[in-house]
Each structure stands twice: as C-alpha cells, then as structure tokens.
Design a protein around this motif. Sequence first.
Motif, PDB file in Angstrom:
ATOM      1  N   UNK A   8       0.760  -1.242   0.118  1.00  0.00           N
ATOM      2  CA  UNK A   8       0.083  -0.074   0.070  1.00  0.00           C
ATOM      3  C   UNK A   8       0.812   1.341  -0.008  1.00  0.00           C
ATOM      4  N   UNK A   9       2.231   1.147   0.155  1.00  0.00           N
ATOM      5  CA  UNK A   9       2.935   2.329   0.040  1.00  0.00           C
ATOM      6  C   UNK A   9       3.019   3.038  -1.413  1.00  0.00           C
ATOM      7  N   UNK A  18      -3.509   7.456   1.971  1.00  0.00           N
ATOM      8  CA  UNK A  18      -2.746   6.008   1.680  1.00  0.00           C
ATOM      9  C   UNK A  18      -3.444   5.021   2.797  1.00  0.00           C
ATOM     10  N   UNK A  19      -3.547   3.838   2.374  1.00  0.00           N
ATOM     11  CA  UNK A  19      -3.960   2.751   3.416  1.00  0.00           C
ATOM     12  C   UNK A  19      -2.753   1.749   3.146  1.00  0.00           C
ATOM     13  N   UNK A  81      -4.710   3.589   7.876  1.00  0.00           N
ATOM     14  CA  UNK A  81      -5.364   4.584   7.119  1.00  0.00           C
ATOM     15  C   UNK A  81      -4.411   5.951   7.484  1.00  0.00           C
ATOM     16  N   UNK A  82      -4.091   6.523   6.239  1.00  0.00           N
ATOM     17  CA  UNK A  82      -3.221   7.738   6.666  1.00  0.00           C
ATOM     18  C   UNK A  82      -4.142   8.916   5.922  1.00  0.00           C
ATOM     19  N   UNK A  83      -4.528   9.927   6.296  1.00  0.00           N
ATOM     20  CA  UNK A  83      -5.094  10.882   5.926  1.00  0.00           C
ATOM     21  C   UNK A  83      -4.497  12.425   6.082  1.00  0.00           C
ATOM     22  N   UNK A  84      -4.435  13.215   5.155  1.00  0.00           N
ATOM     23  CA  UNK A  84      -3.867  14.585   5.258  1.00  0.00           C
ATOM     24  C   UNK A  84      -2.458  14.289   5.646  1.00  0.00           C
ATOM     25  N   UNK A  85      -1.895  13.585   4.573  1.00  0.00           N
ATOM     26  CA  UNK A  85      -0.544  13.207   4.536  1.00  0.00           C
ATOM     27  C   UNK A  85       0.386  14.791   4.444  1.00  0.00           C
ATOM     28  N   UNK A  86       1.472  14.487   5.000  1.00  0.00           N
ATOM     29  CA  UNK A  86       2.441  15.680   4.994  1.00  0.00           C
ATOM     30  C   UNK A  86       3.881  15.235   4.388  1.00  0.00           C
ATOM     31  N   UNK A  87       4.612  16.000   4.103  1.00  0.00           N
ATOM     32  CA  UNK A  87       6.145  15.786   3.614  1.00  0.00           C
ATOM     33  C   UNK A  87       6.778  14.977   4.722  1.00  0.00           C
ATOM     34  N   UNK A  88       6.721  15.464   5.821  1.00  0.00           N
ATOM     35  CA  UNK A  88       7.245  14.906   7.132  1.00  0.00           C
ATOM     36  C   UNK A  88       6.851  13.553   7.441  1.00  0.00           C
ATOM     37  N   UNK A  89       5.825  12.922   6.689  1.00  0.00           N
ATOM     38  CA  UNK A  89       5.291  11.686   7.002  1.00  0.00           C
ATOM     39  C   UNK A  89       6.035  10.853   6.065  1.00  0.00           C
ATOM     40  N   UNK A  90       6.901  11.255   5.255  1.00  0.00           N
ATOM     41  CA  UNK A  90       7.722  10.668   4.173  1.00  0.00           C
ATOM     42  C   UNK A  90       8.722   9.555   4.984  1.00  0.00           C
ATOM     43  N   UNK A  91       8.656   8.228   5.009  1.00  0.00           N
ATOM     44  CA  UNK A  91       9.471   7.360   5.609  1.00  0.00           C
ATOM     45  C   UNK A  91       9.201   5.906   5.019  1.00  0.00           C
ATOM     46  N   UNK A  92       9.937   4.999   5.548  1.00  0.00           N
ATOM     47  CA  UNK A  92       9.706   3.587   5.223  1.00  0.00           C
ATOM     48  C   UNK A  92       8.759   3.058   6.253  1.00  0.00           C
ATOM     49  N   UNK A  93       7.577   2.608   6.137  1.00  0.00           N
ATOM     50  CA  UNK A  93       6.728   2.026   7.196  1.00  0.00           C
ATOM     51  C   UNK A  93       6.874   0.467   7.390  1.00  0.00           C
ATOM     52  N   UNK A  94       7.132   0.200   8.490  1.00  0.00           N
ATOM     53  CA  UNK A  94       7.373  -0.890   9.131  1.00  0.00           C
ATOM     54  C   UNK A  94       6.033  -1.676   9.752  1.00  0.00           C
ATOM     55  N   UNK A  95       5.618  -2.923   9.234  1.00  0.00           N
ATOM     56  CA  UNK A  95       4.475  -3.505  10.224  1.00  0.00           C
ATOM     57  C   UNK A  95       5.282  -4.237  11.423  1.00  0.00           C
ATOM     58  N   UNK A 107       7.995  -6.753   9.339  1.00  0.00           N
ATOM     59  CA  UNK A 107       7.930  -6.890   7.947  1.00  0.00           C
ATOM     60  C   UNK A 107       9.048  -6.251   7.264  1.00  0.00           C
ATOM     61  N   UNK A 108       8.832  -6.340   5.749  1.00  0.00           N
ATOM     62  CA  UNK A 108      10.253  -5.762   5.173  1.00  0.00           C
ATOM     63  C   UNK A 108       9.979  -4.307   4.740  1.00  0.00           C
ATOM     64  N   UNK A 109       8.771  -3.700   5.112  1.00  0.00           N
ATOM     65  CA  UNK A 109       8.903  -2.306   4.938  1.00  0.00           C
ATOM     66  C   UNK A 109       8.232  -1.887   3.579  1.00  0.00           C
ATOM     67  N   UNK A 110       7.548  -0.821   3.635  1.00  0.00           N
ATOM     68  CA  UNK A 110       7.096  -0.084   2.571  1.00  0.00           C
ATOM     69  C   UNK A 110       7.233   1.226   2.612  1.00  0.00           C
ATOM     70  N   UNK A 111       7.684   1.720   1.426  1.00  0.00           N
ATOM     71  CA  UNK A 111       8.076   3.418   1.185  1.00  0.00           C
ATOM     72  C   UNK A 111       6.709   4.017   1.073  1.00  0.00           C
ATOM     73  N   UNK A 112       6.763   5.095   1.747  1.00  0.00           N
ATOM     74  CA  UNK A 112       5.753   6.130   1.515  1.00  0.00           C
ATOM     75  C   UNK A 112       6.312   7.500   1.340  1.00  0.00           C
TER      76      UNK A 112
END
Length: 116
Positions: A8-9, A18-19, A81-95, A107-112
């Motif tokens: 979902x990234x 994004x979700x 569920x991610x709403x109102x995303x901001x540039x500072x939310x940019x990261x690799x997200x891990x479960x 998890x292996x991570x997903x880029x946002x």
Amino acid sequence: QVELVESGGGLVQPGGSLRLSCRASRSIFSFNRMGWYRQAPGKERELVAAVTRGGITNYADSVKGRFTISRDITKSTVYLQMNGLKPEDTAVYYCNARNELGEDYWGQGTQVTVSS
C-alpha cells in the motif's frame, strides 16, 4: 516463524491519503500487539500507531487525528489509514507484531513518499 507482508505504500501529494496493509502468516490474536513504525532517512525508527489484542489503540502525537489503525481478524490483517499526509510523513513504514514474551517480528517495509 512469522511472516508479515506489507503493501500500500507509494507516492502521494501533500494532503492526500494512503492505506497500508499488513497481512500476518498466523492469527493476529496470537500477538499481544500489532503496530506500525516508520523510519525516515537519518532518523530512528518510531512507533506510529498500535493496537492491542484487546483493541486498545495508541498513536504518536504527530499523527493523531490523521492516521487510523484498524484490523480484520478474519484476514489476519492490520491496516493503517493515513489521511492529510504531510512531507514529514515520508518514511519507510514497517509492520510490527509483538508476542507475549516481548519478541518483535517485522515486515520488510513499504516506502511512503509525500511530495508535490
């Protein structure tokens, strides 16, 4: 062995949504807690949101009111569920899944990426 598969990234403009999904290889009820972490370049990994087996949620202050963690037990899946995303939310997200012994699985991570 536990496998966590994220999806979902992607790239989204500021203010967009994004979700993320995280599917576990076994019942998420087998874990004390499921959560999402993120790590931006040059920064430490931080907890974004988590949900306990009993359904209690907690969020980082920086995402409160914008992000929502949820789960579908029948699908062994946790969502962010991610709403109102901001540039500072940019990261690799891990479960993350944590069992009763305090052992963590990742998890292996997903880029946002949030950018115009």
